[in-house]
Design a protein around this motif. Structure first.
Motif, PDB file in Angstrom:
ATOM      1  N   LYS A  17      36.270 -15.211  -2.094  1.00 38.95           N
ATOM      2  CA  LYS A  17      35.148 -15.129  -3.036  1.00 38.95           C
ATOM      3  C   LYS A  17      34.028 -16.084  -2.637  1.00 38.95           C
ATOM      4  O   LYS A  17      32.846 -15.733  -2.702  1.00 38.95           O
ATOM      5  N   THR A  18      34.377 -17.284  -2.206  1.00 40.12           N
ATOM      6  CA  THR A  18      33.371 -18.255  -1.760  1.00 40.12           C
ATOM      7  C   THR A  18      32.663 -17.762  -0.509  1.00 40.12           C
ATOM      8  O   THR A  18      31.432 -17.868  -0.396  1.00 40.12           O
ATOM      9  N   ALA A  19      33.408 -17.220   0.436  1.00 33.95           N
ATOM     10  CA  ALA A  19      32.811 -16.694   1.664  1.00 33.95           C
ATOM     11  C   ALA A  19      31.833 -15.567   1.363  1.00 33.95           C
ATOM     12  O   ALA A  19      30.734 -15.518   1.922  1.00 33.95           O
ATOM     13  N   LYS A  24      26.180 -13.775   0.877  1.00 36.71           N
ATOM     14  CA  LYS A  24      25.085 -13.197   0.098  1.00 36.71           C
ATOM     15  C   LYS A  24      23.832 -14.064   0.167  1.00 36.71           C
ATOM     16  O   LYS A  24      22.728 -13.565   0.014  1.00 36.71           O
ATOM     17  N   ILE A  25      23.999 -15.349   0.399  1.00 34.29           N
ATOM     18  CA  ILE A  25      22.858 -16.260   0.531  1.00 34.29           C
ATOM     19  C   ILE A  25      22.379 -16.306   1.976  1.00 34.29           C
ATOM     20  O   ILE A  25      21.202 -16.140   2.266  1.00 34.29           O
ATOM     21  N   VAL A  26      23.315 -16.540   2.884  1.00 37.75           N
ATOM     22  CA  VAL A  26      22.973 -16.824   4.277  1.00 37.75           C
ATOM     23  C   VAL A  26      22.417 -15.608   5.015  1.00 37.75           C
ATOM     24  O   VAL A  26      21.393 -15.702   5.706  1.00 37.75           O
ATOM     25  N   THR A  72      15.906 -21.998  -2.204  1.00 35.14           N
ATOM     26  CA  THR A  72      17.333 -21.693  -2.272  1.00 35.14           C
ATOM     27  C   THR A  72      18.105 -23.005  -2.272  1.00 35.14           C
ATOM     28  O   THR A  72      17.748 -23.942  -2.962  1.00 35.14           O
ATOM     29  N   ASP A  73      19.174 -23.067  -1.496  1.00 32.69           N
ATOM     30  CA  ASP A  73      19.988 -24.271  -1.432  1.00 32.69           C
ATOM     31  C   ASP A  73      20.194 -24.677   0.029  1.00 32.69           C
ATOM     32  O   ASP A  73      19.536 -24.159   0.923  1.00 32.69           O
ATOM     33  N   GLU A  74      21.118 -25.591   0.227  1.00 34.35           N
ATOM     34  CA  GLU A  74      21.344 -26.121   1.569  1.00 34.35           C
ATOM     35  C   GLU A  74      21.816 -25.046   2.547  1.00 34.35           C
ATOM     36  O   GLU A  74      21.513 -25.110   3.735  1.00 34.35           O
ATOM     37  N   TYR A  75      22.528 -24.052   2.038  1.00 37.71           N
ATOM     38  CA  TYR A  75      23.001 -22.980   2.925  1.00 37.71           C
ATOM     39  C   TYR A  75      21.832 -22.143   3.441  1.00 37.71           C
ATOM     40  O   TYR A  75      21.863 -21.652   4.565  1.00 37.71           O
ATOM     41  N   GLY A  76      20.814 -21.988   2.622  1.00 40.94           N
ATOM     42  CA  GLY A  76      19.612 -21.299   3.073  1.00 40.94           C
ATOM     43  C   GLY A  76      18.918 -22.062   4.182  1.00 40.94           C
ATOM     44  O   GLY A  76      18.386 -21.472   5.130  1.00 40.94           O
ATOM     45  N   VAL A  77      18.931 -23.373   4.081  1.00 38.74           N
ATOM     46  CA  VAL A  77      18.339 -24.222   5.125  1.00 38.74           C
ATOM     47  C   VAL A  77      19.112 -24.070   6.427  1.00 38.74           C
ATOM     48  O   VAL A  77      18.521 -23.923   7.504  1.00 38.74           O
TER      49      VAL A  77
END
Length: 144
Positions: A17-19, A24-26, A72-77
């Motif tokens: 679920k986390t992956a 979905k963000i990355v 977004t968040d750090e994952y977007g960066v």
């Protein structure tokens, strides 16, 4: 089912679920950044932001992951940075700016709901990110 097997099963389900949530963000951010990188927009952004990015010891294209992190968040960066070739010092500077400046619109909306001033919070975070970027960029410029 014993406790160990139940824990493994629960952990695997939560991991998947986390992956999926991270993908979905990355993936969309990565796709948008790749499109921007190879479009006529990128030279425009580089020319526009290069003077400001020099204060942070960063190239003009560093604005792309910083803007991605703002919304977004750090994952977007991370997704945005992965499409460019940055030095270790540049990655560190972008990361530190983004750690302070991530998700500002979302967190400002939350601040308003709990009675804080969204504009003061946003201004504080933007000014803090600038200070952090200047400091880390300066240290990276001295050391590397």
């Amino acid at each position: 089912m014993n406790l160990f097997a139940a824990s493994i099963k629960d952990g695997a389900i939560k991991g998947v679920k986390t992956a999926v949530m991270l993908l979905k963000i990355v993936l969309p951010i990565y796709a948008v950044v790749v499109i921007i990188k190879y479009s006529p927009v990128m030279p425009f952004l580089q020319d526009l932001f290069s003077p400001a990015m020099r204060f942070f010891q960063l190239p003009g294209n560093a604005i792309v992951p910083i803007i991605a992190g703002f919304f977004t968040d750090e994952y977007g960066v991370i997704a945005a940075m992965s499409t460019f070739d940055y030095t270790t010092a540049e990655i560190t500077t972008i990361a530190m700016i983004s750690l302070v400046l991530h998700s500002v619109p979302v967190e400002s909306a939350i601040a308003m709901k709990i009675g804080m001033s969204a504009s003061k919070l946003a201004a504080y975070r933007i000014l803090s990110a600038i200070a952090m970027g200047l400091l880390v960029g300066w240290i990276g410029g001295l050391l590397l």
